[in-house]
Design a protein around this motif. Structure first.
Motif, PDB file in Angstrom:
ATOM      1  N   GLU A  38      32.877  49.446  43.620  1.00  0.00           N
ATOM      2  CA  GLU A  38      33.102  48.183  44.311  1.00  0.00           C
ATOM      3  C   GLU A  38      31.843  47.330  44.378  1.00  0.00           C
ATOM      4  N   PRO A  75      41.300  48.520  40.057  1.00  0.00           N
ATOM      5  CA  PRO A  75      40.810  47.348  40.770  1.00  0.00           C
ATOM      6  C   PRO A  75      39.777  46.636  39.900  1.00  0.00           C
ATOM      7  N   SER A  77      36.854  45.652  39.417  1.00  0.00           N
ATOM      8  CA  SER A  77      35.485  45.764  39.924  1.00  0.00           C
ATOM      9  C   SER A  77      34.544  44.931  39.077  1.00  0.00           C
ATOM     10  N   ARG A 112      33.343  37.739  42.291  1.00  0.00           N
ATOM     11  CA  ARG A 112      33.544  38.766  43.330  1.00  0.00           C
ATOM     12  C   ARG A 112      34.362  38.244  44.495  1.00  0.00           C
ATOM     13  N   LYS A 115      38.588  37.346  43.577  1.00  0.00           N
ATOM     14  CA  LYS A 115      39.343  38.342  42.810  1.00  0.00           C
ATOM     15  C   LYS A 115      40.837  38.064  42.804  1.00  0.00           C
TER      16      LYS A 115
END
Length: 190
Positions: A38, A75, A77, A112, A115
């Motif tokens: 993350e 996800p 990332s 970031r 998203k």
């Protein structure tokens, strides 16, 4: 402005096509999708897997300082490349984004914090994947002053660092708990 107008985008390599079983002079450290967490890359550069390659990997495929890595599957990332990972190679399900006409810190921060936009670009039903072409068409808001970019980037770096340190602290506390209970169990058992 579209992402492909302000940055170059490419995918990593298919490592099984390039690797060599013979130790050659072309040795690279590989960043795999499991290495990206993350808040950055989970492993230190000396802990990354090293592979030998038959041919030299082009500069386009090796990481440079200020590159941005993005997983192309959930996800999604996103990681910012610091000096430690320069020269490493990434696998094919990771996009390398190299800012050209925009500050790379701002682009990293924008990706970031937005998203949710990536989910609108995904393809597929069961597993939502991003394609490089859909990522290239992502609209990036760059109507912001240089001074605002600088302030936002500084704050974002500090917040990322704080988040990283807090997560590391939690891991250490959990490790201490496990060690304590293991030690206590050994003493009670004897």
């Amino acid at each position: 402005m579209k992402l492909n107008e302000i940055a170059t985008l490419s995918l990593g390599i298919m490592k099984n096509r390039y690797t060599s079983s013979i130790k050659t002079m072309f040795k690279y450290k590989i960043i795999e999708s499991t290495d990206i967490g993350e808040i950055g890359i989970n492993k230190a550069s000396d802990q990354l897997q090293e592979l030998y390659f038959e041919n030299k990997i082009s500069d386009k495929m090796t990481l440079k300082k200020n590159d941005i890595l993005m997983k192309m599957f959930p996800p999604y990332s996103i990681s910012y490349i610091e000096e430690e990972y320069v020269g490493c190679v990434v696998v094919s399900n990771i996009a390398i984004i190299r800012a050209i006409k925009i500050d790379s810190n701002y682009l990293y921060l924008y990706l970031r914090n937005n998203k949710v936009l990536l989910y609108y670009l995904t393809e597929g039903t069961t597993i939502k994947l991003l394609s490089l072409n859909s990522l290239k068409s992502l609209n990036i808001d760059n109507n912001i002053s240089e001074q605002d970019i600088e302030y936002k980037c500084r704050i974002a770096k500090l917040l990322d660092r704080q988040e990283f340190l807090l997560k590391r602290k939690i891991k250490l506390i959990n490790f201490q708990k496990e060690y304590y209970f293991k030690l206590k169990g050994e003493r009670n058992g004897k």
